[in-house]
Design a protein around this motif. Structure first.
Motif, PDB file in Angstrom:
ATOM      1  N   GLY A   2       0.807  -1.210   0.000  1.00  0.00           N
ATOM      2  CA  GLY A   2       0.000   0.000   0.000  1.00  0.00           C
ATOM      3  C   GLY A   2       0.842   1.262   0.000  1.00  0.00           C
ATOM      4  O   GLY A   2       2.070   1.200   0.013  1.00  0.00           O
ATOM      5  N   PRO A   3       0.165   2.400  -0.044  1.00  0.00           N
ATOM      6  CA  PRO A   3       0.883   3.677  -0.017  1.00  0.00           C
ATOM      7  C   PRO A   3       1.746   3.786   1.241  1.00  0.00           C
ATOM      8  O   PRO A   3       1.437   3.206   2.270  1.00  0.00           O
ATOM      9  N   GLU A   4       2.826   4.529   1.138  1.00  0.00           N
ATOM     10  CA  GLU A   4       3.713   4.726   2.290  1.00  0.00           C
ATOM     11  C   GLU A   4       2.943   5.403   3.426  1.00  0.00           C
ATOM     12  O   GLU A   4       2.146   6.302   3.203  1.00  0.00           O
ATOM     13  N   GLN A   5       3.187   4.968   4.648  1.00  0.00           N
ATOM     14  CA  GLN A   5       2.456   5.467   5.815  1.00  0.00           C
ATOM     15  C   GLN A   5       2.503   6.989   5.926  1.00  0.00           C
ATOM     16  O   GLN A   5       1.494   7.615   6.209  1.00  0.00           O
ATOM     17  N   GLN A   6       3.674   7.597   5.660  1.00  0.00           N
ATOM     18  CA  GLN A   6       3.776   9.055   5.806  1.00  0.00           C
ATOM     19  C   GLN A   6       2.995   9.800   4.726  1.00  0.00           C
ATOM     20  O   GLN A   6       2.687  10.961   4.875  1.00  0.00           O
ATOM     21  N   ASP A   7       2.653   9.115   3.628  1.00  0.00           N
ATOM     22  CA  ASP A   7       1.910   9.745   2.544  1.00  0.00           C
ATOM     23  C   ASP A   7       0.396   9.639   2.708  1.00  0.00           C
ATOM     24  O   ASP A   7      -0.350  10.169   1.912  1.00  0.00           O
ATOM     25  N   LEU A   8      -0.054   8.931   3.742  1.00  0.00           N
ATOM     26  CA  LEU A   8      -1.477   8.690   3.910  1.00  0.00           C
ATOM     27  C   LEU A   8      -2.164   9.864   4.596  1.00  0.00           C
ATOM     28  O   LEU A   8      -1.640  10.428   5.547  1.00  0.00           O
ATOM     29  N   PRO A   9      -3.370  10.201   4.115  1.00  0.00           N
ATOM     30  CA  PRO A   9      -4.130  11.262   4.789  1.00  0.00           C
ATOM     31  C   PRO A   9      -4.610  10.772   6.157  1.00  0.00           C
ATOM     32  O   PRO A   9      -4.670   9.563   6.419  1.00  0.00           O
ATOM     33  N   GLU A  10      -4.972  11.715   7.002  1.00  0.00           N
ATOM     34  CA  GLU A  10      -5.413  11.400   8.364  1.00  0.00           C
ATOM     35  C   GLU A  10      -6.580  10.403   8.370  1.00  0.00           C
ATOM     36  O   GLU A  10      -6.651   9.516   9.200  1.00  0.00           O
ATOM     37  N   TRP A  11      -7.479  10.526   7.387  1.00  0.00           N
ATOM     38  CA  TRP A  11      -8.688   9.700   7.367  1.00  0.00           C
ATOM     39  C   TRP A  11      -8.455   8.260   6.928  1.00  0.00           C
ATOM     40  O   TRP A  11      -9.355   7.433   7.014  1.00  0.00           O
ATOM     41  N   GLU A  41      -6.630  -2.021   2.529  1.00  0.00           N
ATOM     42  CA  GLU A  41      -5.390  -2.277   3.263  1.00  0.00           C
ATOM     43  C   GLU A  41      -4.187  -2.372   2.321  1.00  0.00           C
ATOM     44  O   GLU A  41      -3.085  -1.968   2.676  1.00  0.00           O
ATOM     45  N   HIS A  42      -4.406  -2.895   1.130  1.00  0.00           N
ATOM     46  CA  HIS A  42      -3.317  -3.087   0.165  1.00  0.00           C
ATOM     47  C   HIS A  42      -3.450  -2.152  -1.038  1.00  0.00           C
ATOM     48  O   HIS A  42      -3.023  -2.497  -2.140  1.00  0.00           O
ATOM     49  N   ALA A  43      -4.044  -0.986  -0.817  1.00  0.00           N
ATOM     50  CA  ALA A  43      -4.286  -0.030  -1.900  1.00  0.00           C
ATOM     51  C   ALA A  43      -2.995   0.337  -2.623  1.00  0.00           C
ATOM     52  O   ALA A  43      -1.912   0.357  -2.039  1.00  0.00           O
ATOM     53  N   LEU A  44      -3.161   0.636  -3.901  1.00  0.00           N
ATOM     54  CA  LEU A  44      -2.032   1.028  -4.743  1.00  0.00           C
ATOM     55  C   LEU A  44      -1.768   2.529  -4.672  1.00  0.00           C
ATOM     56  O   LEU A  44      -0.665   2.980  -4.955  1.00  0.00           O
ATOM     57  N   GLY A  45      -2.800   3.294  -4.343  1.00  0.00           N
ATOM     58  CA  GLY A  45      -2.642   4.744  -4.264  1.00  0.00           C
ATOM     59  C   GLY A  45      -3.995   5.421  -4.115  1.00  0.00           C
ATOM     60  O   GLY A  45      -5.032   4.765  -4.073  1.00  0.00           O
ATOM     61  N   HIS A  46      -3.969   6.734  -4.039  1.00  0.00           N
ATOM     62  CA  HIS A  46      -5.203   7.513  -3.918  1.00  0.00           C
ATOM     63  C   HIS A  46      -5.008   8.872  -4.556  1.00  0.00           C
ATOM     64  O   HIS A  46      -3.878   9.352  -4.700  1.00  0.00           O
ATOM     65  N   ARG A  54     -14.407  14.027  -2.136  1.00  0.00           N
ATOM     66  CA  ARG A  54     -14.294  12.580  -2.339  1.00  0.00           C
ATOM     67  C   ARG A  54     -12.917  12.225  -2.884  1.00  0.00           C
ATOM     68  O   ARG A  54     -12.245  13.046  -3.496  1.00  0.00           O
ATOM     69  N   TRP A  55     -12.543  10.983  -2.651  1.00  0.00           N
ATOM     70  CA  TRP A  55     -11.251  10.465  -3.086  1.00  0.00           C
ATOM     71  C   TRP A  55     -11.425   9.149  -3.825  1.00  0.00           C
ATOM     72  O   TRP A  55     -12.364   8.393  -3.543  1.00  0.00           O
ATOM     73  N   ILE A  56     -10.522   8.893  -4.756  1.00  0.00           N
ATOM     74  CA  ILE A  56     -10.480   7.621  -5.467  1.00  0.00           C
ATOM     75  C   ILE A  56      -9.306   6.844  -4.909  1.00  0.00           C
ATOM     76  O   ILE A  56      -8.172   7.337  -4.901  1.00  0.00           O
ATOM     77  N   ILE A  57      -9.577   5.636  -4.443  1.00  0.00           N
ATOM     78  CA  ILE A  57      -8.520   4.753  -3.970  1.00  0.00           C
ATOM     79  C   ILE A  57      -8.371   3.641  -5.005  1.00  0.00           C
ATOM     80  O   ILE A  57      -9.356   2.999  -5.381  1.00  0.00           O
ATOM     81  N   GLU A  58      -7.164   3.479  -5.492  1.00  0.00           N
ATOM     82  CA  GLU A  58      -6.891   2.446  -6.485  1.00  0.00           C
ATOM     83  C   GLU A  58      -6.428   1.185  -5.775  1.00  0.00           C
ATOM     84  O   GLU A  58      -5.619   1.243  -4.857  1.00  0.00           O
ATOM     85  N   ALA A  59      -6.978   0.045  -6.212  1.00  0.00           N
ATOM     86  CA  ALA A  59      -6.679  -1.224  -5.556  1.00  0.00           C
ATOM     87  C   ALA A  59      -6.731  -2.359  -6.575  1.00  0.00           C
ATOM     88  O   ALA A  59      -7.045  -2.136  -7.748  1.00  0.00           O
ATOM     89  N   ARG A  60      -6.440  -3.558  -6.084  1.00  0.00           N
ATOM     90  CA  ARG A  60      -6.552  -4.768  -6.905  1.00  0.00           C
ATOM     91  C   ARG A  60      -7.433  -5.773  -6.173  1.00  0.00           C
ATOM     92  O   ARG A  60      -7.401  -5.877  -4.961  1.00  0.00           O
ATOM     93  N   HIS A  61      -8.216  -6.502  -6.984  1.00  0.00           N
ATOM     94  CA  HIS A  61      -9.067  -7.563  -6.443  1.00  0.00           C
ATOM     95  C   HIS A  61      -9.389  -8.504  -7.592  1.00  0.00           C
ATOM     96  O   HIS A  61      -9.705  -8.049  -8.697  1.00  0.00           O
ATOM     97  N   GLN A  62      -9.290  -9.793  -7.341  1.00  0.00           N
ATOM     98  CA  GLN A  62      -9.574 -10.806  -8.353  1.00  0.00           C
ATOM     99  C   GLN A  62      -8.787 -10.544  -9.648  1.00  0.00           C
ATOM    100  O   GLN A  62      -9.329 -10.586 -10.741  1.00  0.00           O
ATOM    101  N   ARG A  63      -7.515 -10.214  -9.470  1.00  0.00           N
ATOM    102  CA  ARG A  63      -6.588  -9.961 -10.592  1.00  0.00           C
ATOM    103  C   ARG A  63      -6.984  -8.792 -11.490  1.00  0.00           C
ATOM    104  O   ARG A  63      -6.593  -8.710 -12.649  1.00  0.00           O
ATOM    105  N   ARG A  64      -7.785  -7.890 -10.951  1.00  0.00           N
ATOM    106  CA  ARG A  64      -8.209  -6.713 -11.710  1.00  0.00           C
ATOM    107  C   ARG A  64      -7.948  -5.471 -10.885  1.00  0.00           C
ATOM    108  O   ARG A  64      -7.915  -5.519  -9.659  1.00  0.00           O
ATOM    109  N   ARG A  65      -7.819  -4.358 -11.579  1.00  0.00           N
ATOM    110  CA  ARG A  65      -7.702  -3.065 -10.897  1.00  0.00           C
ATOM    111  C   ARG A  65      -9.105  -2.581 -10.542  1.00  0.00           C
ATOM    112  O   ARG A  65     -10.030  -2.732 -11.335  1.00  0.00           O
TER     113      ARG A  65
END
Length: 89
Positions: A2-11, A41-46, A54-65
């Motif tokens: 996932g994104p680096e801890q220091q790069d994560l927003p408070e929320w 938990e394993h997000a690629l970015g936001h 609103r925010w878009i969180i990019e992730a993977r599931h079932q071999r898809r983005r």
């Protein structure tokens, strides 16, 4: 990873609130709350969404983005999950 801890927003680690819309989409798109939490938990970015607040969180599931749309609720300190969907190619 996932994104680096220091790069994560408070929320990022606030308790989730699932909207009726995302609950319906879970059924339609064959994923559940555990899958959703794993994707987050394993997000690629936001990045910010086109809708203000609103925010878009990019992730993977079932071999898809996937994209997960969230809206932080500052007053309640909840991360409201609006929807989630697989990306089309």
């Amino acid at each position: 990873m996932g994104p680096e801890q220091q790069d994560l927003p408070e929320w990022w680690n606030w308790e989730l609130e699932l909207t009726p819309h995302v609950l319906k989409r879970m059924e339609d798109r064959d994923f559940n709350e555990v899958d959703l939490r794993t994707m987050l938990e394993h997000a690629l970015g936001h990045r910010p969404d086109a809708v203000e607040g609103r925010w878009i969180i990019e992730a993977r599931h079932q071999r898809r983005r996937w994209q997960i749309i969230v809206e932080p609720d500052e007053l309640e300190r909840l991360l409201v999950v609006v929807t989630a969907y697989p990306m089309t190619r």
